[in-house]
Design an enzyme around this catalytic site. Structure first.
Site, PDB file in Angstrom:
ATOM      1  N   SER A 189       0.850  -1.183   0.000  1.00 10.58           N
ATOM      2  CA  SER A 189       0.000   0.000   0.000  1.00 10.58           C
ATOM      3  C   SER A 189       0.892   1.241   0.000  1.00 10.58           C
ATOM      4  O   SER A 189       2.063   1.170  -0.409  1.00 10.58           O
ATOM      5  CB  SER A 189      -0.912  -0.036   1.233  1.00 10.58           C
ATOM      6  OG  SER A 189      -1.870   0.982   1.157  1.00 10.58           O
ATOM      7  N   ASN A 190       0.364   2.370   0.446  1.00 10.27           N
ATOM      8  CA  ASN A 190       1.172   3.590   0.530  1.00 10.27           C
ATOM      9  C   ASN A 190       0.655   4.454   1.680  1.00 10.27           C
ATOM     10  O   ASN A 190      -0.263   4.055   2.386  1.00 10.27           O
ATOM     11  CB  ASN A 190       1.140   4.350  -0.805  1.00 10.27           C
ATOM     12  CG  ASN A 190      -0.283   4.716  -1.178  1.00 10.27           C
ATOM     13  OD1 ASN A 190      -0.923   5.529  -0.518  1.00 10.27           O
ATOM     14  ND2 ASN A 190      -0.810   4.077  -2.218  1.00 10.27           N
ATOM     15  N   ARG A 191       1.241   5.632   1.842  1.00  2.00           N
ATOM     16  CA  ARG A 191       0.979   6.434   3.053  1.00  2.00           C
ATOM     17  C   ARG A 191      -0.231   7.355   2.954  1.00  2.00           C
ATOM     18  O   ARG A 191      -0.444   8.176   3.841  1.00  2.00           O
ATOM     19  CB  ARG A 191       2.226   7.255   3.375  1.00  2.00           C
ATOM     20  CG  ARG A 191       3.394   6.419   3.878  1.00  2.00           C
ATOM     21  CD  ARG A 191       4.678   7.235   3.894  1.00  2.00           C
ATOM     22  NE  ARG A 191       4.481   8.548   4.453  1.00  2.00           N
ATOM     23  CZ  ARG A 191       4.983   9.674   3.946  1.00  2.00           C
ATOM     24  NH1 ARG A 191       5.717   9.632   2.858  1.00  2.00           N
ATOM     25  NH2 ARG A 191       4.767  10.832   4.523  1.00  2.00           N
TER      26      ARG A 191
ATOM     27  N   ALA B  66      -4.643   7.532  -3.937  1.00  2.00           N
ATOM     28  CA  ALA B  66      -3.320   7.071  -4.378  1.00  2.00           C
ATOM     29  C   ALA B  66      -3.425   5.562  -4.671  1.00  2.00           C
ATOM     30  O   ALA B  66      -3.006   4.741  -3.851  1.00  2.00           O
ATOM     31  CB  ALA B  66      -2.276   7.360  -3.309  1.00  2.00           C
TER      32      ALA B  66
END
Ligand code: PMT
Length: 231
Positions: free
Chosen positions: A26-28, A95
């Site tokens: 995943s991402n932030r 995102a």
């Protein structure tokens, strides 16, 4: 107000791409920028739907408009396609992961070898898919597309390339090189570029205020779209 007869679809948050039932990449992204845009659209638009990846529950508490929760990029694409109407404005603040593991193990991957090699395959690009639909399906030709980009340098070049590549009406570039901008925080530093040649360099502002400025631009764009830049 041009948004008062529009449906606004806002996406926010990250996506999860699972390797096995308990692990994912995943991402932030926290979903705060998307949520601020959805809140602001709720004040102005005829209809609003917020399609979001996994987000902290507290951020979603008390919302008075429709939300759709998704996990993966492919689920986000499907949800966006279900919501699209000829009068839609799509704002992609999410995102979404560009890649996913080629295979998802049905059981938890066990620790065995010293190395674990994972092959990734490309996810669909949601904005590009919608832009293609807009250019080929006549009733959907007026869909308005807003994208984001997270950059640290050479902002103008990257922004303009991404706007062309994804056929966007507006691109909002976060200066993620600065500590109070981009992922996770309550503030952002954004430069907005429009298809019709405007450029607005916003100072450090709350995400709510950034959302309001972006929607001002969207309204301006909708007003002149018919005359100047119908694709
Ligand atoms: O959620 P926060 O913590 O508040 O942080 C906000 C943010 C930094 C995540 C947000 O402002 C932001 O910049 N979102 C876009 C991040 C991103 O995915 O950038 P990108 O360069 O990978 O993608 C460019 C655009 O294409 C984006 O509008 C993205 O939503 C869209 N995209 C990306 C991948 C994909 N498969 N399909 C897409 O449509």
């Amino acid at each position: 107000m041009p948004l008062s007869d529009k449906k606004v679809i806002v996406t926010g948050g990250p996506t999860y791409e699972f390797l096995d039932p308990v692990r994912f990449i995943s991402n932030r992204s926290s979903g705060k920028m998307g949520k601020a845009l959805a809140d602001e659209s709720f004040k102005r638009a005829r209809e609003i739907v917020f399609i979001h990846g996994p987000m902290h529950k507290s951020l979603l508490a008390g919302i008075e408009y429709r939300t759709v929760a998704v996990e993966s990029t492919r689920e986000m694409l499907d949800a966006v396609l279900v919501e699209l109407t000829p009068d839609s404005v799509l704002i992609m603040a999410a995102a979404p992961a560009d890649y996913r593991p080629a295979e998802k193990s049905l059981t938890k991957i066990k620790k065995k070898e010293d190395e674990l090699i994972v092959r990734f395959v490309k996810n669909p690009d949601i904005l590009k898919t919608v832009a293609e639909i807009r250019s080929t399906q006549f009733p959907l030709r007026n869909i308005f597309l807003v994208g984001f980009a997270a950059e640290t340098n050479d902002i103008e070049n990257y922004a303009k390339n991404k706007m062309r590549e994804k056929d966007l009406d507006i691109i909002c570039v976060n200066d993620v090189g600065k500590p109070d901008a981009g992922f996770g925080v309550d503030t952002n530093i954004v430069t907005i570029f429009t298809r019709w040649g405007d450029r607005y360099e916003l100072p450090l502002l709350s995400k709510q205020e950034v959302a309001s400025r972006i929607l001002d631009c969207v309204e301006k764009g909708i007003e002149c779209k018919g005359e100047k830049f119908l694709p």
